[in-house]
Design an enzyme around this catalytic site. Structure first.
Site, PDB file in Angstrom:
ATOM      1  N   ASP A   1      51.984  52.458  78.226  1.00 44.26           N
ATOM      2  CA  ASP A   1      51.222  53.653  78.597  1.00 44.26           C
ATOM      3  C   ASP A   1      49.886  53.593  77.857  1.00 44.26           C
ATOM      4  OD1 ASP A   1      51.050  56.044  79.878  1.00 44.26           O
ATOM      5  OD2 ASP A   1      52.428  57.126  78.549  1.00 44.26           O
TER       6      ASP A   1
ATOM      7  N   LYS B   1      50.308  51.787  82.434  1.00 43.46           N
ATOM      8  CA  LYS B   1      50.249  53.073  83.138  1.00 43.46           C
ATOM      9  C   LYS B   1      48.971  53.782  82.712  1.00 43.46           C
ATOM     10  CE  LYS B   1      53.017  56.748  82.197  1.00 43.46           C
ATOM     11  NZ  LYS B   1      52.044  57.792  81.848  1.00 43.46           N
TER      12      LYS B   1
ATOM     13  N   GLU C   1      46.739  57.355  83.287  1.00 45.26           N
ATOM     14  CA  GLU C   1      46.719  58.730  83.799  1.00 45.26           C
ATOM     15  C   GLU C   1      45.407  59.035  84.515  1.00 45.26           C
ATOM     16  OE1 GLU C   1      47.515  61.854  80.970  1.00 45.26           O
ATOM     17  OE2 GLU C   1      49.386  60.914  80.299  1.00 45.26           O
TER      18      GLU C   1
ATOM     19  N   GLU D   1      54.028  63.938  88.006  1.00 49.47           N
ATOM     20  CA  GLU D   1      54.664  64.733  86.948  1.00 49.47           C
ATOM     21  C   GLU D   1      54.548  66.221  87.252  1.00 49.47           C
ATOM     22  OE1 GLU D   1      54.058  63.485  82.917  1.00 49.47           O
ATOM     23  OE2 GLU D   1      54.961  65.322  82.107  1.00 49.47           O
TER      24      GLU D   1
ATOM     25  N   ASP E   1      53.380  57.109  75.833  1.00 56.29           N
ATOM     26  CA  ASP E   1      52.648  57.679  74.695  1.00 56.29           C
ATOM     27  C   ASP E   1      53.346  58.947  74.194  1.00 56.29           C
ATOM     28  OD1 ASP E   1      51.946  59.334  76.786  1.00 56.29           O
ATOM     29  OD2 ASP E   1      49.769  59.202  76.476  1.00 56.29           O
ATOM     30  N   SER E   2      54.430  59.343  74.905  1.00 53.88           N
ATOM     31  CA  SER E   2      55.295  60.427  74.408  1.00 53.88           C
ATOM     32  C   SER E   2      55.839  60.067  73.030  1.00 53.88           C
ATOM     33  CB  SER E   2      56.453  60.665  75.379  1.00 53.88           C
ATOM     34  OG  SER E   2      57.110  59.446  75.685  1.00 53.88           O
TER      35      SER E   2
HETATM   36  O1  KIV Z   1      54.655  59.094  77.888  1.00 51.93           O
HETATM   37  C1  KIV Z   1      55.615  59.275  78.647  1.00 51.93           C
HETATM   38  O2  KIV Z   1      56.751  59.289  78.207  1.00 51.93           O
HETATM   39  C2  KIV Z   1      55.314  59.466  80.066  1.00 51.93           C
HETATM   40  C3  KIV Z   1      56.324  59.992  81.051  1.00 51.93           C
HETATM   41  C4  KIV Z   1      55.930  59.693  82.453  1.00 51.93           C
HETATM   42  C5  KIV Z   1      57.723  59.841  80.833  1.00 51.93           C
HETATM   43  O3  KIV Z   1      54.213  59.229  80.441  1.00 51.93           O
END
Ligand code: KIV
Length: 269
Positions: free
Chosen positions: A84, A113, A115, A183, A45-46
């Protein structure tokens, strides 16, 4: 060529080997990373910041993540593609979360992924595992909680904080996560956590003792210039490369040097 799967990732830890992960947000970049041998390609999500110019990751939604996941998945043959899950796509209730996670898998992701920690997240990870959806957890600094954390601060600095991170990691492992991103955790503490888990850890600024490493591709390529995390290594200067190409093109167009005879169509003789 064998597709990277959860078994491969788990076995790398057992064999004492390392695996690589990088983010990608588009088809052609994903294709190059895949050909280069990157094991996990994360549609992070970056992308909200590096591809869409938002201030943080909280402005991106499921609809956008699906578009980028589809593009990346089309470019990849070997790597594991991970979507993500964006801010608020999995927080309201388990049923909405599972629907959104299902959408990510339908878009071409091989895993998601997620969080965070806490009872709700543990039960979500457990449900995904029951449904056969592989999950990478993400603890330590969790960018989606930036407003609550108050900035990009190192996590797990003290003995107690490290014990707390390990307790979270163990719960996530128990719930079925097949790997955990740590992280911005001090290297020694990430080593301790890594040694006390049977699933692999993935460092994002958590040092060399984790089982895998992940970075944002635009940091690695030298393309994103708003900020550079201390832990990111720049391997190239893509900003300069793109700038130089654009400038030469601009110059060629304006001086009549582009197009040349090979770059035009002619009528039949
Ligand atoms: O969104 C992202 O790029 C991440 C990192 C772990 C690289 O979650």
């Amino acid at each position: 060529m064998k597709k990277v799967n959860t078994k491969y990732i788990r076995e790398t830890k057992l064999q004492g080997k390392k695996f690589s992960a990088l983010t990608a947000y588009d088809f052609s970049t994903a294709q190059i990373l895949d050909e280069a041998g990157i094991d996990i390609i994360l549609v992070g999500d970056s992308l909200a910041m590096v591809a869409l110019g938002y201030e943080n990751t909280n402005s991106i939604g499921m609809d956008e993540m699906k578009i980028f996941t589809k593009a990346v998945a089309k470019g990849v043959s070997r790597a594991m593609v991970v979507c993500d899950m964006p801010f608020m796509s999995y927080h309201s209730d388990i049923s909405t979360a599972i629907t959104n996670i299902g959408e990510a898998i339908k878009a071409g992701a091989n895993a998601v992924k997620i969080e965070g920690s806490g009872e709700y997240i543990y039960s979500l990870v457990k449900r995904c595992t029951e449904f056969g959806i592989p999950v990478i957890s993400h603890i330590g600094f969790t960018p989606q909680a930036i407003n609550a954390i108050g900035g990009r601060y190192i996590q797990g600095k003290t003995f107690d904080a490290t014990q707390e991170l390990l307790a979270q990691a163990k719960k996530l492992e128990e719930a079925g996560a097949f790997a955990i991103v740590l992280e911005m955790v001090p290297e020694e503490n990430a080593k301790y956590i890594t040694e006390n888990l049977s699933i692999p850890t993935i460092s994002c600024g958590a040092g060399k003792f984790c089982d895998g490493q992940v970075l944002v591709c635009d940091d690695v390529f030298g393309k994103f210039n708003r900020f550079k995390p201390k832990f990111a290594r720049r391997y190239g200067d893509m900003r300069k490369l793109i700038y130089d190409c654009a400038q030469q093109y601009d110059n060629d167009v304006k001086t009549g040097n582009f197009p040349n005879d090979d770059e035009v169509f002619h009528t039949d003789k």
